[in-house]
Design a protein around this motif. Structure first.
Motif, PDB file in Angstrom:
ATOM      1  N   PHE A  45       0.901  -1.253  -0.060  1.00 52.09           N
ATOM      2  CA  PHE A  45      -0.013  -0.100   0.078  1.00 52.09           C
ATOM      3  C   PHE A  45       0.939   1.159   0.043  1.00 52.09           C
ATOM      4  CE2 PHE A  45       0.516  -1.412   4.392  1.00 52.09           C
ATOM      5  CZ  PHE A  45       0.872  -0.122   5.154  1.00 52.09           C
ATOM      6  N   SER A  46       0.364   2.462  -0.456  1.00 53.21           N
ATOM      7  CA  SER A  46       0.917   3.638  -0.207  1.00 53.21           C
ATOM      8  C   SER A  46       0.498   4.494   0.775  1.00 53.21           C
ATOM      9  CB  SER A  46       1.124   4.487  -1.454  1.00 53.21           C
ATOM     10  OG  SER A  46       1.716   3.446  -2.646  1.00 53.21           O
ATOM     11  N   VAL A  47       0.935   5.185   1.233  1.00 54.87           N
ATOM     12  CA  VAL A  47       0.505   6.266   2.253  1.00 54.87           C
ATOM     13  C   VAL A  47       0.846   7.717   1.711  1.00 54.87           C
ATOM     14  CG1 VAL A  47       0.419   7.261   4.788  1.00 54.87           C
ATOM     15  CG2 VAL A  47       0.727   4.850   4.141  1.00 54.87           C
ATOM     16  N   PRO A  48      -0.377   8.691   1.389  1.00 57.48           N
ATOM     17  CA  PRO A  48       0.020  10.064   0.886  1.00 57.48           C
ATOM     18  C   PRO A  48       0.701  10.924   2.257  1.00 57.48           C
ATOM     19  CG  PRO A  48      -2.068   9.838   1.333  1.00 57.48           C
ATOM     20  CD  PRO A  48      -1.778   8.512   1.757  1.00 57.48           C
ATOM     21  N   VAL A  49       1.763  10.400   2.690  1.00 57.21           N
ATOM     22  CA  VAL A  49       2.454  11.151   3.829  1.00 57.21           C
ATOM     23  C   VAL A  49       3.938  11.289   3.304  1.00 57.21           C
ATOM     24  CG1 VAL A  49       3.181  11.143   6.111  1.00 57.21           C
ATOM     25  CG2 VAL A  49       0.757  10.341   5.528  1.00 57.21           C
ATOM     26  N   GLN A  50       4.443  12.521   3.625  1.00 60.70           N
ATOM     27  CA  GLN A  50       5.929  12.765   3.580  1.00 60.70           C
ATOM     28  C   GLN A  50       6.643  12.143   4.999  1.00 60.70           C
ATOM     29  OE1 GLN A  50       8.032  13.519   1.079  1.00 60.70           O
ATOM     30  NE2 GLN A  50       5.951  13.093  -0.296  1.00 60.70           N
ATOM     31  N   ALA A 257      12.738   3.204  -5.953  1.00 62.07           N
ATOM     32  CA  ALA A 257      13.849   3.721  -4.973  1.00 62.07           C
ATOM     33  C   ALA A 257      14.880   4.230  -5.807  1.00 62.07           C
ATOM     34  CB  ALA A 257      14.348   2.403  -4.224  1.00 62.07           C
ATOM     35  N   SER A 258      15.096   4.313  -7.241  1.00 65.94           N
ATOM     36  CA  SER A 258      16.334   4.768  -7.789  1.00 65.94           C
ATOM     37  C   SER A 258      16.052   6.360  -8.326  1.00 65.94           C
ATOM     38  CB  SER A 258      16.237   4.138  -9.112  1.00 65.94           C
ATOM     39  OG  SER A 258      15.111   4.293 -10.075  1.00 65.94           O
ATOM     40  N   ALA A 259      14.997   6.964  -7.956  1.00 60.41           N
ATOM     41  CA  ALA A 259      14.965   8.408  -8.126  1.00 60.41           C
ATOM     42  C   ALA A 259      15.636   9.083  -7.348  1.00 60.41           C
ATOM     43  CB  ALA A 259      13.295   8.625  -7.650  1.00 60.41           C
ATOM     44  N   ALA A 260      16.112  10.414  -7.376  1.00 58.74           N
ATOM     45  CA  ALA A 260      17.190  11.168  -6.683  1.00 58.74           C
ATOM     46  C   ALA A 260      16.422  11.568  -5.410  1.00 58.74           C
ATOM     47  CB  ALA A 260      17.526  12.393  -7.647  1.00 58.74           C
ATOM     48  N   GLU A 261      17.148  11.729  -4.365  1.00 58.29           N
ATOM     49  CA  GLU A 261      16.580  12.159  -2.990  1.00 58.29           C
ATOM     50  C   GLU A 261      15.445  11.171  -2.694  1.00 58.29           C
ATOM     51  OE1 GLU A 261      18.090  14.701  -1.600  1.00 58.29           O
ATOM     52  OE2 GLU A 261      19.100  14.912  -3.596  1.00 58.29           O
ATOM     53  N   THR A 262      15.584   9.906  -3.014  1.00 59.75           N
ATOM     54  CA  THR A 262      14.377   9.019  -2.485  1.00 59.75           C
ATOM     55  C   THR A 262      15.065   8.497  -0.961  1.00 59.75           C
ATOM     56  OG1 THR A 262      13.835   8.386  -4.482  1.00 59.75           O
ATOM     57  CG2 THR A 262      13.454   6.878  -2.754  1.00 59.75           C
ATOM     58  N   LYS A 263      14.261   8.254  -0.135  1.00 63.10           N
ATOM     59  CA  LYS A 263      14.606   7.693   1.146  1.00 63.10           C
ATOM     60  C   LYS A 263      14.136   6.414   1.276  1.00 63.10           C
ATOM     61  CE  LYS A 263      14.492  12.236   3.492  1.00 63.10           C
ATOM     62  NZ  LYS A 263      13.691  13.026   4.975  1.00 63.10           N
ATOM     63  N   ILE A 273       9.680   3.088   0.882  1.00 60.58           N
ATOM     64  CA  ILE A 273      10.320   4.102   0.024  1.00 60.58           C
ATOM     65  C   ILE A 273       9.550   5.151  -0.056  1.00 60.58           C
ATOM     66  CG2 ILE A 273      11.058   4.330  -2.523  1.00 60.58           C
ATOM     67  CD1 ILE A 273      11.115   1.231  -2.620  1.00 60.58           C
ATOM     68  N   GLN A 274      10.290   6.391   0.358  1.00 65.37           N
ATOM     69  CA  GLN A 274       9.543   7.805   0.309  1.00 65.37           C
ATOM     70  C   GLN A 274       9.757   8.281  -0.971  1.00 65.37           C
ATOM     71  OE1 GLN A 274       7.717   9.322   3.066  1.00 65.37           O
ATOM     72  NE2 GLN A 274       7.171  10.232   1.052  1.00 65.37           N
ATOM     73  N   THR A 275       8.645   8.512  -1.721  1.00 62.79           N
ATOM     74  CA  THR A 275       8.806   9.239  -3.054  1.00 62.79           C
ATOM     75  C   THR A 275       7.850  10.620  -2.915  1.00 62.79           C
ATOM     76  OG1 THR A 275       6.583   8.126  -3.867  1.00 62.79           O
ATOM     77  CG2 THR A 275       8.315   6.893  -3.918  1.00 62.79           C
ATOM     78  N   GLU A 276       7.795  11.202  -4.024  1.00 64.21           N
ATOM     79  CA  GLU A 276       7.279  12.509  -4.037  1.00 64.21           C
ATOM     80  C   GLU A 276       5.831  12.334  -3.939  1.00 64.21           C
ATOM     81  OE1 GLU A 276       8.069  14.466  -7.768  1.00 64.21           O
ATOM     82  OE2 GLU A 276      10.356  14.648  -7.241  1.00 64.21           O
ATOM     83  N   ARG A 277       5.341  11.174  -4.037  1.00 63.12           N
ATOM     84  CA  ARG A 277       3.781  10.937  -3.975  1.00 63.12           C
ATOM     85  C   ARG A 277       3.272  10.445  -2.549  1.00 63.12           C
ATOM     86  NH1 ARG A 277       5.574   8.778  -8.582  1.00 63.12           N
ATOM     87  NH2 ARG A 277       5.459   6.771  -7.584  1.00 63.12           N
TER      88      ARG A 277
END
Length: 286
Positions: A45-50, A257-263, A273-277
């Motif tokens: 699942f994804s959570v719309p949270v940073q 996870a390969s995107a820049a600045e991904t945690k 994996i923390q993405t922009e979304r």
């Protein structure tokens, strides 16, 4: 080591090891199911949270610290079930959910450990400065219900009780290591305690705080312990190290996870994996 395409023709002991690692199962010798592919990671699942930090417990509950400094708990389906905030102690530096009935929150700026229960209600606080510890860098749950801390003023790994009393302590680490020890993470698997220093590597200790060995090649900050295995993200992979058996394996991370600045964080049987979304929660299974 990357899993080869002809994995089905591996010797049986190697095949069993690969199956168990991909499943993140704590009982690695139990699985005998052939693995289809290292790309079999599953988005749960994804959570719309940073999030600024994420972890999980052995019951598949997810805990994240959001940008508002609140700890949120999600069940295995992604439904938020509880929330905890306390802005009087600064920012949450770390959450340890090794015991889902007694979660530790570390407020490094105020040198305070907050204990919360499974519903995220506060059940205790320990001010380490008042308890006599001047400069604690890292904390972790001990398997016996106590707490491991690294006191940078004393250069020692200490096991303390809930009231702050010292139960066990190591020798001074400044007499052992050539450089000042900078602890980033502590983990206890019930038999061995591991401490990571991003510069000097991971060190292992027994339950009495006696230094066993240092692994200078394992330079990482954050890591997780799954049974005998140390697990941590490395570049675009998840790296597994079994220090007792001298075995290792690397599995590719999901493409996001390969995107820049991904945690990326590892917690129990989950990859975060923390993405922009938002925060993506993965499980890797056979």
């Amino acid at each position: 080591t990357i899993i080869p395409d002809n994995m089905c023709f591996l010797p049986m002991h190697r095949l069993l090891l690969t199956c168990a690692l991909i499943g993140f199962l704590p009982f690695f010798a139990a699985s005998q199911t052939p693995v289809q592919s290292a790309d079999s990671s599953k988005l749960l699942f994804s959570v719309p949270v940073q999030a600024v930090f994420a972890t999980a417990d052995q019951l598949s509950n997810v805990y994240l610290v959001n940008e508002d400094n609140a700890l949120e708990k999600y069940d295995s389906t992604g439904k938020r079930v509880a929330r905890y905030t306390n802005n009087r102690l600064g920012k949450i530096s770390f959450a340890d959910a090794g015991n889902p009935l007694k979660i530790l929150l570390w407020y490094a700026d105020f040198q305070t450990i907050v204990t919360i229960d499974r519903t995220l209600n506060e059940i205790g606080q320990l001010d380490l400065t008042e308890a006599g510890f001047q400069n604690v860098r890292s904390i972790a749950q001990a398997q016996d219900g106590n707490i491991w801390i690294y006191d940078d003023a004393r250069f020692r790994l200490l096991k303390i009780g809930p009231s702050g009393s010292v139960v066990q302590e190591s020798q001074p680490m400044n007499l052992v290591f050539p450089k000042r020890m900078t602890t980033a993470c502590i983990r206890d698997n019930g038999e061995t305690v591991f401490i990571s220093d991003p510069v000097q590597g991971i060190s292992s200790f027994d339950q009495y705080g006696t230094l066993l060995r240092t692994y200078p090649g394992l330079k990482t900050g954050w890591f997780e312990v799954l049974g005998d295995w140390l697990v941590f993200p490395e570049n675009n992979t998840i790296r597994f190290e079994n220090l007792a058996r001298f075995q290792n394996l690397s599995l590719p991370l999901p493409v996001s996870a390969s995107a820049a600045e991904t945690k990326v964080w590892v917690g129990r049987s989950r990859i975060f994996i923390q993405t922009e979304r938002g925060l993506e929660v993965y499980s890797i299974s056979p």
